[in-house]
Design an enzyme around this catalytic site. Structure first.
Site, short mmCIF file in Angstrom:
data_model
loop_
_atom_site.label_atom_id
_atom_site.label_comp_id
_atom_site.label_asym_id
_atom_site.label_seq_id
_atom_site.Cartn_x
_atom_site.Cartn_y
_atom_site.Cartn_z
N SER A 182 0.85 -1.20 0.00
CA SER A 182 0.00 0.00 0.00
C SER A 182 0.89 1.25 0.00
O SER A 182 2.11 1.15 0.22
CB SER A 182 -0.88 0.01 1.25
N ASP A 213 -1.34 -1.86 -3.94
CA ASP A 213 -2.69 -1.88 -3.37
C ASP A 213 -3.21 -0.43 -3.29
O ASP A 213 -2.54 0.44 -2.72
CB ASP A 213 -2.60 -2.51 -1.97
N HIS A 214 -4.37 -0.17 -3.84
CA HIS A 214 -5.00 1.16 -3.77
C HIS A 214 -4.11 2.30 -4.28
O HIS A 214 -3.95 3.32 -3.60
CB HIS A 214 -5.46 1.48 -2.34
N HIS A 251 -12.97 -2.19 4.73
CA HIS A 251 -11.64 -2.39 5.32
C HIS A 251 -11.68 -2.33 6.84
O HIS A 251 -12.57 -1.73 7.43
CB HIS A 251 -10.67 -1.32 4.79
N GLY A 278 -11.32 -5.84 1.54
CA GLY A 278 -11.96 -5.83 2.86
C GLY A 278 -12.48 -7.19 3.27
O GLY A 278 -13.56 -7.30 3.86
#
Ligand code: G3H
Ligand code: 13P
Ligand code: ZN
Length: 332
Positions: A56, A93-94, A191, A235
């Protein structure tokens, strides 16, 4: 410029094809440090499971991108040393900007997520398409995950007060216009360790919170619109009551914790869901064991003596996920 093939990594394309055909999901586990990556690789080698290592923005800030990339390279060698090569993906991630995705692609990531879910539909399409054009034009094809719909809770720096389920009507247009390789959807997961408010849940005889079921009807609608297209579930931690109880027994406080029941994840893994993201459960496993060791051995001050047991607990958790929840064990 480093291509992921130089690091011995794989993209998600073939993995998702096999997962779709085989009715299982690939685990996507977040990592920030050495103990986490050791636990992931040991568990995935022992269960013979492919794996997606997720980084992330927060992980990049915490651990440094050069260190993380080289840890992924080390993970490939480590798996080999443990005696069984498994496909390993290094995934952002994201990702929230084109520049971040580009930087990751140019430094060895084999897969990126561009999360434009908090923008308007048109802006999400434009940003996701731009990332795909760049990722797919590399000498070694980099896979891209997009997102449609908004998860409740906090997505890295992006907070969304309310979730918006994915609109099945939008998925064909989004996939066609952007050329994404996989799509993260919103069907009720979120999440963190408190995925629902207590008032959204019921309680069992022991007072344990029982969450509302995931919206499998929306997933089925999406599967009908884009048959055979890989879907991603964010999530997806189960927030095991055993870990929450252990943390609270040893002095922690995690009120109103509730996750996604394993039974529902097993069902999702058999569907078009090819990637299941799990981070919070790993945090709970490590925290539970760290608290136990610190309470039971107050004179311990060698980090190896408390990080070691936390790592072993994490490995146990991931072996369980691969074998009993995602069905990825034995697929590598
Ligand atoms: O989706 C969020 C992941 O759990 C990563 O969390 O941003 O705190 O590293 P983080
Ligand atoms: P959890 O917080 O449920 O573990 O989800 C992790 C995730 O979606 C990472 O992208
Ligand atoms: Zn996520």
């Amino acid at each position: 410029m480093t291509s992921y093939t130089e690091l011995g990594l794989a993209n998600t394309r073939e993995l998702f094809k096999k997962a779709m055909a085989g009715g299982y999901a690939i685990p996507a586990y977040n990592f920030n440090n050495m103990e986490q990556i050791q636990a992931i690789i040991q568990a995935c080698v022992e269960t013979k499971s492919p794996v997606i290592l997720q980084v992330s923005s927060g992980a990049r800030k915490y651990a440094n991108q050069t260190i993380l990339r080289n840890m992924a390279r080390a993970a490939v060698e480590y798996a080999n040393e443990l005696g069984h090569d498994i496909p390993i993906v290094l995934h952002l991630d994201h990702g929230d900007t084109f520049e971040l995705c580009k930087d990751c692609i140019e430094t060895g990531f084999s897969s990126v997520m561009i999360d434009g879910s908090h923008f308007s539909y048109e802006e999400n399409v434009a940003l996701t398409r731009k990332v795909c054009e760049f990722a797919h034009s590399q000498k070694d094809y980099v896979t891209v995950e997009g997102e449609l719909g908004i998860l409740a809770g906090v997505e890295d720096d992006v907070s969304s007060e309310h979730s918006h389920y994915t609109e099945p009507e939008e998925v064909i247009d989004f996939v066609n216009k952007t050329k994404v390789d996989s799509l993260a959807i919103s069907i009720g997961t979120s999440h963190g360790r408190a995925k629902f408010k207590p008032e959204q849940c019921t309680r069992d005889a022991n007072g344990i919170l029982i969450p509302p079921p995931l919206r499998f009807d929306i997933l089925e609608e999406i599967e009908k619109k884009i048959p055979g297209f890989p879907i991603v579930l964010h999530g997806a931690s189960s927030v095991p009551v055993e870990y929450v109880a252990m943390i609270e027994k040893f002095g922690g406080k995690l009120s109103d914790s509730v996750g996604i029941p394993e039974e529902q994840l097993r069902r999702a893994a058999k569907s078009a869901v090819c990637k299941i993201n799990i981070d919070s459960d790993g945090r709970l496993a490590m925290t539970a064991m760290l608290r136990k060791v610190f309470t039971e051995k107050p004179d311990e001050f060698d980090p190896r003596k408390y990080l070691g047991p936390a790592r072993d607990e994490l490995k146990k958790l991931y072996m369980h996920k691969n074998t009993n929840v995602l069905g990825s064990a034995g697929q590598a």
